[in-house]
Enzyme design. Structure first.
Site, PDB file in Angstrom:
ATOM      1  N   SER A 117       0.823  -1.213   0.000  1.00  7.66           N
ATOM      2  CA  SER A 117       0.000   0.000   0.000  1.00  7.66           C
ATOM      3  C   SER A 117       0.852   1.255   0.000  1.00  7.66           C
ATOM      4  O   SER A 117       1.961   1.271   0.558  1.00  7.66           O
ATOM      5  CB  SER A 117      -0.868  -0.014   1.254  1.00  7.66           C
ATOM      6  OG  SER A 117      -1.508   1.218   1.429  1.00  7.66           O
ATOM      7  N   TYR A 141      -1.669   0.115  10.215  1.00 11.34           N
ATOM      8  CA  TYR A 141      -1.949  -0.632   8.982  1.00 11.34           C
ATOM      9  C   TYR A 141      -0.757  -0.539   8.020  1.00 11.34           C
ATOM     10  O   TYR A 141      -0.252  -1.549   7.526  1.00 11.34           O
ATOM     11  CB  TYR A 141      -3.228  -0.084   8.325  1.00 11.34           C
ATOM     12  CG  TYR A 141      -3.374  -0.484   6.891  1.00 11.34           C
ATOM     13  CD1 TYR A 141      -3.782  -1.771   6.547  1.00 11.34           C
ATOM     14  CD2 TYR A 141      -3.073   0.412   5.852  1.00 11.34           C
ATOM     15  CE1 TYR A 141      -3.885  -2.147   5.223  1.00 11.34           C
ATOM     16  CE2 TYR A 141      -3.180   0.039   4.532  1.00 11.34           C
ATOM     17  CZ  TYR A 141      -3.575  -1.241   4.220  1.00 11.34           C
ATOM     18  OH  TYR A 141      -3.667  -1.608   2.908  1.00 11.34           O
ATOM     19  N   LYS A 145       2.117  -3.465   6.522  1.00 12.98           N
ATOM     20  CA  LYS A 145       2.441  -3.722   5.103  1.00 12.98           C
ATOM     21  C   LYS A 145       3.947  -3.607   4.871  1.00 12.98           C
ATOM     22  O   LYS A 145       4.543  -4.420   4.152  1.00 12.98           O
ATOM     23  CB  LYS A 145       1.682  -2.740   4.200  1.00 12.98           C
ATOM     24  CG  LYS A 145       0.176  -2.978   4.173  1.00 12.98           C
ATOM     25  CD  LYS A 145      -0.173  -4.207   3.354  1.00 12.98           C
ATOM     26  CE  LYS A 145      -1.637  -4.552   3.398  1.00 12.98           C
ATOM     27  NZ  LYS A 145      -2.005  -5.719   2.597  1.00 12.98           N
TER      28      LYS A 145
END
Ligand code: WQD
Length: 321
Positions: A117, A141, A145
């Site tokens: 991402s 988050y 990643k």
């Protein structure tokens, strides 16, 4: 023809990847726990194995069928939730991905394409953001990643598992043939929220900030059609199998669209006014986020087909009619 295990293949992006793989003549097996993925997104031509990446035994059993490549899209992806409930993200994103790498190593599966991402970059220091941009995630988050990218790099060094990490910018749109019908439940992103407002699921929506230093005061993002993302996965698998070394690649169009422009485009496509209120800025939102995808174009020969935002929005609106 490659045999590909698509983990998270019943989800929004995963189902589009499955369709693109099938269309390119590959054999596909979907592994999904159907937590956010939906049966309606599955294709008859692909095998389906229900299971959870946190169930090591079940994952090993499926991995032992033998695959040329894995596509890994099974993750939690709500930024706000990752800050409130980091354990959920440690478990699903970090532990789940490690289980995938470990079962791949055990079963001699040598290639993985990973759904990363733009969130790994944090606040942009320059634009467009290329892969050399510093990585400083500002939410948990994005951190998960980035860590998975690092684990993949070690498994490349130690176990010869080659990877392509695809750093998506803002994924939008749906399959133009209408083959994928599962709408995301409780959507958190701009375009699905616009759709819910247009269809009356929500009475109104908020525009988060109108005093940014941009052409109309609202935030600018790089919206990339999900079918263009899907094509990049197919190319990445084919290149890895042909011997391309591991790589980290941005996927975006290089064009920015503001929140206001998205709403105006949706109004044109749908033919109604969207009920909008102007609200405060949302914490953590950069004013502008635009990708340089030159590396993906160069290494994969990838080119996004959707360049017109109205066309992209139309593919999402088709689902409502
Ligand atoms: C887009 C723009 C909002 C909702 C996030 C993650 C990123 C990636 C994709 C992936 C922003 C504005 C939104 C609303 C609004 N995650 N907005 N009103 O934040 O760019 O990216 O999703 O898995 O890591 O950070 O996407 O769709 O939330 O917002 O005004 O009700 O729309 O402020 O400018 P974002 P988004």
């Amino acid at each position: 023809m490659a045999r590909v295990l698509v983990i998270g293949g019943a989800g929004y992006i995963g189902s589009h990847v499955v369709k693109a793989l099938l269309q390119s003549g590959h054999r596909v097996c979907v592994f999904d726990n159907l937590s956010t993925g939906q049966k309606i997104n599955l294709f008859d031509m692909a095998d389906f194995e229900e299971g959870d990446i946190l169930d090591y035994t079940r994952l090993s059993e499926v991995m032992s069928q033998g695959f040329d490549a894995v596509v890994h899209l099974a993750a939690k992806k709500a930024v706000g939730e990752s800050m409130e409930n980091p354990n959920k993200y440690s478990l699903n994103n970090i532990q789940g991905s490690l289980n995938i790498l470990m079962t791949m190593a055990d079963n001699n599966v040598k290639n993985i394409v990973f759904s990363s991402s733009a969130a790994v970059y944090g606040m942009p220091e320059y634009l467009p953001v290329d892969e050399k941009h510093p990585v400083k995630p500002i939410n948990y988050y994005g951190f998960t990643k980035l860590e998975i990218e690092k684990f993949m790099d070690w498994y490349d060094t130690l176990k010869g598992i080659k990877y392509v990490a695809l750093r998506y910018f803002n994924a939008v749109g749906y399959d133009a043939d209408g083959d994928i019908k599962g709408k995301e439940k409780n959507p958190q992103n701009l375009l699905p929220i616009i759709m819910e407002t247009a269809t009356g699921v929500r009475a109104e929506m908020s525009v988060f900030g109108s005093d940014y230093d941009t052409r109309d005061g609202t935030c600018i993002r790089d919206y990339i059609h999900v079918s263009d993302l899907a094509t990049a996965h197919v190319l990445a698998i084919e290149k890895l199998i042909a011997g391309m070394p591991s790589a980290v690649l941005n996927l975006g169009t290089g064009e920015g669209t503001s929140v206001k422009e998205m709403i105006e485009a949706a109004e044109r496509v749908i033919g109604t006014k969207i009920n909008v209120k102007y609200a405060d800025r949302r914490p953590g939102d950069p004013a502008v986020l635009i990708a340089s995808s030159d590396k993906a174009r160069e290494l994969l020969g990838w080119e996004p087909k959707y360049t017109n935002i109205d066309d992209i929005i139309q593919t999402t609106w088709n689902l409502e009619r």
